[in-house]
Design a protein around this motif. Sequence first.
Motif, PDB file in Angstrom:
ATOM      1  N   GLY A 205       0.773  -1.236   0.000  1.00  0.00           N
ATOM      2  CA  GLY A 205       0.000   0.000   0.000  1.00  0.00           C
ATOM      3  C   GLY A 205       0.801   1.281   0.000  1.00  0.00           C
ATOM      4  O   GLY A 205       0.328   2.305   0.496  1.00  0.00           O
ATOM      5  N   GLY A 206       2.009   1.244  -0.517  1.00  0.00           N
ATOM      6  CA  GLY A 206       2.812   2.453  -0.595  1.00  0.00           C
ATOM      7  C   GLY A 206       3.650   2.736   0.634  1.00  0.00           C
ATOM      8  O   GLY A 206       4.418   3.705   0.656  1.00  0.00           O
ATOM      9  N   ASP A 207       3.516   1.909   1.700  1.00  0.00           N
ATOM     10  CA  ASP A 207       4.287   2.142   2.926  1.00  0.00           C
ATOM     11  C   ASP A 207       5.682   1.545   2.864  1.00  0.00           C
ATOM     12  O   ASP A 207       6.530   1.837   3.714  1.00  0.00           O
ATOM     13  CB  ASP A 207       3.556   1.555   4.137  1.00  0.00           C
ATOM     14  CG  ASP A 207       2.268   2.308   4.444  1.00  0.00           C
ATOM     15  OD1 ASP A 207       2.214   3.518   4.153  1.00  0.00           O
ATOM     16  OD2 ASP A 207       1.322   1.682   4.953  1.00  0.00           O
ATOM     17  N   GLY A 208       5.932   0.684   1.886  1.00  0.00           N
ATOM     18  CA  GLY A 208       7.241   0.060   1.777  1.00  0.00           C
ATOM     19  C   GLY A 208       7.419  -1.090   2.746  1.00  0.00           C
ATOM     20  O   GLY A 208       6.479  -1.530   3.413  1.00  0.00           O
ATOM     21  N   LEU A 209       8.651  -1.574   2.834  1.00  0.00           N
ATOM     22  CA  LEU A 209       8.961  -2.773   3.617  1.00  0.00           C
ATOM     23  C   LEU A 209      10.137  -2.479   4.540  1.00  0.00           C
ATOM     24  O   LEU A 209      11.100  -1.829   4.150  1.00  0.00           O
ATOM     25  CB  LEU A 209       9.327  -3.922   2.680  1.00  0.00           C
ATOM     26  CG  LEU A 209       9.624  -5.281   3.324  1.00  0.00           C
ATOM     27  CD1 LEU A 209       8.341  -5.896   3.882  1.00  0.00           C
ATOM     28  CD2 LEU A 209      10.256  -6.231   2.306  1.00  0.00           C
ATOM     29  N   VAL A 210      10.047  -2.963   5.780  1.00  0.00           N
ATOM     30  CA  VAL A 210      11.164  -2.907   6.715  1.00  0.00           C
ATOM     31  C   VAL A 210      11.899  -4.239   6.659  1.00  0.00           C
ATOM     32  O   VAL A 210      11.283  -5.303   6.766  1.00  0.00           O
ATOM     33  CB  VAL A 210      10.686  -2.652   8.158  1.00  0.00           C
ATOM     34  CG1 VAL A 210      11.877  -2.605   9.103  1.00  0.00           C
ATOM     35  CG2 VAL A 210       9.901  -1.361   8.244  1.00  0.00           C
ATOM     36  N   LEU A 211      13.214  -4.179   6.516  1.00  0.00           N
ATOM     37  CA  LEU A 211      14.062  -5.361   6.554  1.00  0.00           C
ATOM     38  C   LEU A 211      14.888  -5.293   7.829  1.00  0.00           C
ATOM     39  O   LEU A 211      15.662  -4.347   8.024  1.00  0.00           O
ATOM     40  CB  LEU A 211      14.974  -5.412   5.325  1.00  0.00           C
ATOM     41  CG  LEU A 211      14.238  -5.591   3.994  1.00  0.00           C
ATOM     42  CD1 LEU A 211      15.159  -5.294   2.825  1.00  0.00           C
ATOM     43  CD2 LEU A 211      13.681  -7.004   3.888  1.00  0.00           C
ATOM     44  N   ALA A 212      14.707  -6.273   8.705  1.00  0.00           N
ATOM     45  CA  ALA A 212      15.333  -6.241  10.025  1.00  0.00           C
ATOM     46  C   ALA A 212      16.198  -7.480  10.231  1.00  0.00           C
ATOM     47  O   ALA A 212      15.675  -8.589  10.350  1.00  0.00           O
ATOM     48  CB  ALA A 212      14.259  -6.166  11.113  1.00  0.00           C
ATOM     49  N   PRO A 213      17.521  -7.322  10.269  1.00  0.00           N
ATOM     50  CA  PRO A 213      18.375  -8.473  10.583  1.00  0.00           C
ATOM     51  C   PRO A 213      18.240  -8.838  12.054  1.00  0.00           C
ATOM     52  O   PRO A 213      17.984  -7.988  12.906  1.00  0.00           O
ATOM     53  CB  PRO A 213      19.786  -7.957  10.269  1.00  0.00           C
ATOM     54  CG  PRO A 213      19.692  -6.477  10.502  1.00  0.00           C
ATOM     55  CD  PRO A 213      18.292  -6.087  10.093  1.00  0.00           C
ATOM     56  N   SER A 214      18.420 -10.111  12.351  1.00  0.00           N
ATOM     57  CA  SER A 214      18.330 -10.580  13.732  1.00  0.00           C
ATOM     58  C   SER A 214      19.363 -11.666  13.964  1.00  0.00           C
ATOM     59  O   SER A 214      19.621 -12.503  13.097  1.00  0.00           O
ATOM     60  CB  SER A 214      16.931 -11.127  14.023  1.00  0.00           C
ATOM     61  OG  SER A 214      16.899 -11.764  15.290  1.00  0.00           O
ATOM     62  N   GLN A 230       3.758  -1.647   9.734  1.00  0.00           N
ATOM     63  CA  GLN A 230       4.389  -1.647   8.423  1.00  0.00           C
ATOM     64  C   GLN A 230       4.851  -3.060   8.084  1.00  0.00           C
ATOM     65  O   GLN A 230       5.279  -3.818   8.960  1.00  0.00           O
ATOM     66  CB  GLN A 230       5.591  -0.694   8.406  1.00  0.00           C
ATOM     67  CG  GLN A 230       6.201  -0.502   7.013  1.00  0.00           C
ATOM     68  CD  GLN A 230       7.284   0.574   7.017  1.00  0.00           C
ATOM     69  OE1 GLN A 230       7.646   1.100   8.059  1.00  0.00           O
ATOM     70  NE2 GLN A 230       7.798   0.905   5.855  1.00  0.00           N
ATOM     71  N   GLY A 231       4.732  -3.434   6.799  1.00  0.00           N
ATOM     72  CA  GLY A 231       5.208  -4.736   6.364  1.00  0.00           C
ATOM     73  C   GLY A 231       6.674  -4.922   6.714  1.00  0.00           C
ATOM     74  O   GLY A 231       7.485  -4.016   6.516  1.00  0.00           O
ATOM     75  N   THR A 232       7.011  -6.095   7.242  1.00  0.00           N
ATOM     76  CA  THR A 232       8.360  -6.328   7.772  1.00  0.00           C
ATOM     77  C   THR A 232       8.800  -7.753   7.483  1.00  0.00           C
ATOM     78  O   THR A 232       7.990  -8.682   7.533  1.00  0.00           O
ATOM     79  CB  THR A 232       8.402  -6.084   9.291  1.00  0.00           C
ATOM     80  OG1 THR A 232       7.974  -4.750   9.569  1.00  0.00           O
ATOM     81  CG2 THR A 232       9.803  -6.270   9.856  1.00  0.00           C
ATOM     82  N   VAL A 233      10.077  -7.912   7.204  1.00  0.00           N
ATOM     83  CA  VAL A 233      10.699  -9.231   7.126  1.00  0.00           C
ATOM     84  C   VAL A 233      11.899  -9.218   8.068  1.00  0.00           C
ATOM     85  O   VAL A 233      12.781  -8.363   7.960  1.00  0.00           O
ATOM     86  CB  VAL A 233      11.157  -9.569   5.695  1.00  0.00           C
ATOM     87  CG1 VAL A 233      12.007 -10.830   5.686  1.00  0.00           C
ATOM     88  CG2 VAL A 233       9.950  -9.744   4.777  1.00  0.00           C
TER      89      VAL A 233
END
Length: 325
Positions: A205-214, A230-233
């Motif tokens: 929806g235009g909010d983009g994606l957060v990429l979070a290393p763990s 927000q969408g996150t991986v």
Amino acid sequence: MPFHLRFGPDDLLRCRFGISPLWEVAGAVRTLKETRLQAYHVPWLRQTEAAARELDLTPLWLLMPRRGHIPDFLCPPPGGPLASIEEELARMRATDPGAARDDLARSLADTPGAADTPQGRAMLADPARAVRELADLHERAWHALIAPYWPRLRAVLEADVAFRARRLADDGLTGLFADLHPSLSWANGTLTLHRRTTEHDRDLGGDGLVLAPSVFVWPDVASGFDPPWQGTVVYPARGIGGLWQAPRAGSETLERLLGANRAAILAGLGEPATTTALAHRHGLALSSVSSHLSVLRDAGLLTSRRYSHQVLYERTPLGTALTGD
């Protein structure tokens, strides 16, 4: 069943990285519960064994089904490049009780019988109190399990972000997602997470994606956040194989050339790291490490680059050649 995260034109421009101390707390707690997650963390498990025994983690473990939903409010997507644990705990404590109850009920339902335990019933009966108590438990777990090791963990996470950011700049999203995790694939504007027990389909929806290393999510990858999140991986960071190893010493020849401390710093920079992380790793004063880094950089053995408010140092090809890697 797959998870699909569908990108529009605006989403392609709004991908960002985030580092979350709270995610590492949740991951550490889950690692204590599940033997399959412990392979890379045996030294940490030994060092934290006594502290972990002092914590009653049962309420959190009730909300960590082997396959299923973990409440989003317990470890939400990072709000920035690197939030503090205080900021993240404040976000958790501000959770609306009604939303928390729905999240808790969904999670408890994924573990047979969990909702009928005394703790499960108490959470559902008074979600406002549950939010407070769960936040307090996360805070105690932070101090016992993560805070003493945070400089080392943060160095690994920041090094991963630096590597992925360069990959994104060089090769775009196709290159970035190519080796993020074996269960992820990218095609036709959709990032797909395979081998899941439930199906999930989300337009970003235009909010983009957060990429979070763990450090602690290995060997899995986590996603599935619903609006308003927000969408996150969340994916395993590079370098966790050597996370708990002792600092690598420089060779005798390298020590004669550079001195013992500079040789050790150069040899140990297999992944980019900050001055603070290097000082913690090698047991040296910040001022000493800063001086050594300046000499190594002036000699063409290191380079530095800024990520957010941090400066990351990494070896140049000449520096790598000298260490024999």
